[in-house]
Design an enzyme around this catalytic site. Structure first.
Site, mmCIF file in Angstrom:
data_model
loop_
_atom_site.group_PDB
_atom_site.id
_atom_site.type_symbol
_atom_site.label_atom_id
_atom_site.label_comp_id
_atom_site.label_asym_id
_atom_site.label_seq_id
_atom_site.Cartn_x
_atom_site.Cartn_y
_atom_site.Cartn_z
ATOM 1 N N GLU A 71 0.806 -1.221 0.000
ATOM 2 C CA GLU A 71 0.000 0.000 0.000
ATOM 3 C C GLU A 71 0.841 1.275 0.000
ATOM 4 O O GLU A 71 0.879 2.029 0.983
ATOM 5 C CB GLU A 71 -0.967 -0.015 1.183
ATOM 6 C CG GLU A 71 -1.958 -1.170 1.109
ATOM 7 C CD GLU A 71 -3.009 -1.131 2.205
ATOM 8 O OE1 GLU A 71 -2.953 -0.222 3.066
ATOM 9 O OE2 GLU A 71 -3.893 -2.006 2.212
ATOM 10 N N TRP A 82 -2.468 -0.983 13.741
ATOM 11 C CA TRP A 82 -1.842 0.326 13.650
ATOM 12 C C TRP A 82 -2.426 1.310 14.657
ATOM 13 O O TRP A 82 -2.368 1.073 15.846
ATOM 14 C CB TRP A 82 -1.920 0.854 12.211
ATOM 15 C CG TRP A 82 -1.408 -0.137 11.215
ATOM 16 C CD1 TRP A 82 -2.137 -0.820 10.295
ATOM 17 C CD2 TRP A 82 -0.055 -0.602 11.043
ATOM 18 N NE1 TRP A 82 -1.332 -1.672 9.567
ATOM 19 C CE2 TRP A 82 -0.062 -1.561 10.003
ATOM 20 C CE3 TRP A 82 1.159 -0.322 11.669
ATOM 21 C CZ2 TRP A 82 1.089 -2.219 9.577
ATOM 22 C CZ3 TRP A 82 2.314 -0.969 11.244
ATOM 23 C CH2 TRP A 82 2.264 -1.901 10.201
ATOM 24 N N GLU A 127 -5.546 -8.354 -0.354
ATOM 25 C CA GLU A 127 -6.200 -8.194 0.944
ATOM 26 C C GLU A 127 -7.654 -7.811 0.709
ATOM 27 O O GLU A 127 -7.953 -6.985 -0.155
ATOM 28 C CB GLU A 127 -5.552 -7.101 1.805
ATOM 29 C CG GLU A 127 -4.186 -7.403 2.365
ATOM 30 C CD GLU A 127 -3.665 -6.261 3.233
ATOM 31 O OE1 GLU A 127 -4.506 -5.484 3.762
ATOM 32 O OE2 GLU A 127 -2.446 -6.137 3.370
#
Length: 580
Positions: free
Chosen positions: A258, A539, A480
């Site tokens: 990403e 995250w 994903e």
């Protein structure tokens, strides 16, 4: 994987910036002084001291030895079927193509834990979560699900799902604690991935390895990270080491995860501390982008060279894109259609067009930024960059909606001081997830996950557009896709948590749409990896966002895993639709 909270934060900060206004990062402990020679154990200790300078020490898991697979493993009792069979009647006779890769996806920082074991160096996320706890919801990735010690049992549990592929990432600071070319290589770090890959292969699961999933060594981050072009050489050195070590076992590679979201991170607190003089939140992502693209292409060139020399096995390599082609808020509005195209340029085209088409950025981006801001590639660089992907890989969770920014498109594009410039999309979450008729584009995920809706009904349309816009001889891989069950983090009982119906609906609908795309639309879709086999460290959301097919009890000493119904539904789907 991105948490939608992270994506929403960074993209709104980057793609709707305050034009060229210098943003001073808030006060927080200083980054460590870069170490560029010597590279002693004392130097490594110094880096870890900078991580712990805020008084939050690195902690270890309760389990600190590798657990062997269970002798009498069982998935346990089967859940009741909760969805009538007729809902999948339109795909009941369809099959996935021969050689189709189906599996799950993880990332090192989010699952491994054991951050100081085996001589590993600290990454940017270790430093940030310890020094600015609010950035990571007050948690750290020190332990997460402790895959470093529990991977054999985790692979055993994933194998029960019937997958043939496991996508994972390699932690750069576990291989090179200081990150840079010329610094020492950790044999213990290399050995961990030897064992991990061997365990996958032993269980008949193909490893798919990502070189970089956002864990920049803090020693390189303190030198500017990907805002400093010298990191290209450092990354290529790291990639070469990894290719040569695992290249005979790993046949499918990803360079970067990403890139759009990663480069956008540089515009947000506290990552903006790496910005040097003259660089601000508006500019930094577009300084990062060409350096990252060059690093990707250089690593691919190294990989192909090692293959041609016979040093590693021939395989395939790409970069893992993120973003999508949004729907226009009002399909009858020419302006909304133009903004949808513009969003696709900035979200996907910034990296896809140079790599998959011609070495150039989309015209809308080049018109927005002069070469002094967004570095253009020379003809020699373009020759390396274009075609530097053997297939098209994308993390395709959902599509959104694009509405023209207030004041109109032309007025926004021509005004760099407009708060919506340069994309010129209305950033109201309501207009990004609903249409002009007032209806949402799909069921919403967890309320804390504002960037995600179940838009599986639009995936075939997106895949058609993608295959036409960025055709690849190696086909498309959805690397994903996943969903956060609403309010899962608040549910008090295990039996409530494991009944993740909205996630299961999303996954089944997505997989059925993929079947139709392959069989009816003739889309060259060759693989799909679900995010993720178990709840992990998401995250900025840490363990508060749940994407897992398995529940993890983060309060239990053994971090106990429990299957959710989504696991069984996906397992049964693959049993039915794989080509026998």
């Amino acid at each position: 994987m991105w948490s939608a909270l992270l994506r929403t934060t960074v993209l709104s900060a980057v793609l709707i910036p305050i034009a060229y206004a210098q943003i001073s990062p808030p006060d927080f402990p200083p980054l460590p002084v870069p170490i560029t020679s010597g590279y002693t154990q004392t130097d490594l200790d110094q880096l870890w001291q900078s991580v712990e300078q805020n008084g939050i020490p690195v902690v270890k898991a309760n389990i600190t030895r590798v657990l062997e697979p269970l002798a009498n493993f069982s998935v346990g009792p089967e859940p009741p079927r909760f969805r009538p069979a007729y809902l999948q009647a339109n795909t009941s006779g369809l099959r996935l193509p021969e050689g189709f890769l189906y599996g799950v996806s993880t990332a090192a920082t989010q699952v491994e834990g054991a951050v100081k074991e085996g001589g590993r160096g600290p990454s940017s996320w270790d430093w940030i979560c310890h020094n600015v706890p609010s950035t990571c919801s007050g948690e750290t990735p020190d332990v997460t699900v402790n895959e470093y010690y529990q991977y054999k049992q985790d692979i055993q549990r994933v194998k029960a799902m019937g997958v043939n592929t496991f996508s994972f990432s390699i932690a750069w600071p576990r291989i090179l604690p200081f990150g840079s070319k010329g610094s020492p290589v950790s044999e213990k770090g290399l050995k961990f991935y030897d064992d991990f890959i061997d365990e996958l292969v032993k269980n008949g699961i193909e490893p798919v390895a990502t070189l970089f999933h956002w864990d920049t060594p803090i020693n390189l981050m303190s030198q500017g990270g990907f805002l400093n072009r010298s990191i290209v050489e450092d990354f290529n050195n790291y990639a070469s080491i990894v290719f040569q070590r695992y290249g005979k076992k790993v046949k499918t590679w990803i360079t970067f995860n990403e890139p759009l979201v990663y480069c956008a991170i540089y515009a947000t607190f506290p990552f903006d501390a790496t910005q040097k003089g003259g660089v601000n939140a508006t500019l930094s992502p577009f300084i990062c982008a060409p350096n990252l693209i060059e690093a990707h292409a250089t690593a691919v060139q190294t990989y192909r060279g090692l293959v041609s020399q016979g040093k590693i096995a021939k395989g395939k390599i790409s970069i893992k894109h993120d973003g999508q082609k949004p729907l226009p808020f009002d399909p009858d509005s020419e302006s909304d259609r133009e903004v949808a195209d513009r969003v696709a340029d900035f979200y996907l085209g910034l990296f896809s067009q140079p790599i998959h088409v011609d070495g150039n950025y989309p015209q809308s981006i080049e018109d927005s930024f002069p070469p002094s801001v967004l570095r253009r590639f020379t003809d020699e660089e373009k020759d390396i960059i274009k075609g530097s992907a053997d297939f098209y890989a994308i993390d395709a969770y959902a599509v959104t909606v694009a509405k023209t920014a207030p004041g109109g498109l032309e007025a926004c594009i021509s005004d760099v001081n407009n708060v919506y410039w340069p994309v010129c999309q209305d950033t109201n979450p309501v207009t990004q997830h609903s249409r002009v008729n007032g209806w949402p584009i799909g069921a919403t995920a967890d309320p804390a996950n504002t960037g995600l809706s179940d838009t599986t009904q639009h995936m075939r349309e997106f895949l058609k557009w993608l295959s036409e816009k960025y055709p690849s001889p190696g086909g498309i891989y959805i690397t994903e896709f996943g969903f956060t069950e609403p309010f899962e983090v608040l549910l008090p009982e295990l039996y409530q948590i494991t009944w993740d119906e909205r996630r299961a609906n999303y996954l089944l609908d997505y997989l059925n749409e993929a079947l139709l795309a392959i069989n009816e639309d003739k889309i060259d879709l060759r693989g799909m990896f679900i995010w993720t086999p178990f709840d992990n460290f998401e995250w900025r959301s840490a363990t508060q966002q749940k994407y897992g097919l398995q529940h993890v009890n983060f309060s239990a000493p053994g971090l106990d895993r429990t299957y959710k119904i989504s696991f069984f539904q996906v397992r049964d789907f693959f049993r039915e639709h794989l080509l026998k």
